[in-house]
Design a protein around this motif. Structure first.
Motif, PDB file in Angstrom:
ATOM      1  N   ARG A 158       0.844  -1.198   0.000  1.00  0.00           N
ATOM      2  CA  ARG A 158       0.000   0.000   0.000  1.00  0.00           C
ATOM      3  C   ARG A 158       0.876   1.243   0.000  1.00  0.00           C
TER       4      ARG A 158
ATOM      5  N   GLU B 132      -4.859   6.361  -1.385  1.00  0.00           N
ATOM      6  CA  GLU B 132      -4.333   5.043  -1.042  1.00  0.00           C
ATOM      7  C   GLU B 132      -4.319   4.209  -2.318  1.00  0.00           C
TER       8      GLU B 132
ATOM      9  N   SER C 279      -3.341   0.411  -3.464  1.00  0.00           N
ATOM     10  CA  SER C 279      -2.940  -0.948  -3.096  1.00  0.00           C
ATOM     11  C   SER C 279      -2.658  -1.708  -4.376  1.00  0.00           C
TER      12      SER C 279
ATOM     13  N   VAL D 167      -2.797  -7.164   0.690  1.00  0.00           N
ATOM     14  CA  VAL D 167      -3.810  -6.183   0.314  1.00  0.00           C
ATOM     15  C   VAL D 167      -5.125  -6.629   0.915  1.00  0.00           C
TER      16      VAL D 167
END
Length: 78
Positions: free
Chosen positions: A2, A43, A45, A76
């Motif tokens: 991430r 964010e 991932s 994840v």
């Protein structure tokens, strides 16, 4: 993996953040973005080989508008 970013909001920010993945033929598992006052919180991932973690991080740090980048290793979340 991430990547957690803080950046200045701009219309072209998200495409610029996806470019380091796209040029490596990678697709994010998750992308979340929200505006928090005068900043964007993003964010990303992605599943990628261990050797690419720091390369992608370096590319993300150099994106115009990125103020802060944190890298979290691990699975994840679904």
């Amino acid at each position: 993996m991430r990547y957690l970013l803080r950046a200045e909001p701009s219309p072209g920010l998200l495409p610029r953040l996806l470019q380091p993945l796209a040029k490596r033929d990678l697709t994010p598992d998750r992308l979340r973005a929200s505006r928090e006052g005068t900043a964007m919180r993003v964010e990303i991932s992605v599943t990628l080989p261990e050797g690419m973690v720091h390369l992608v991080a370096g590319n993300l740090r150099s994106v115009v508008g990125v103020v802060r980048l944190e890298v979290e290793q691990g699975r994840v979340a679904a």
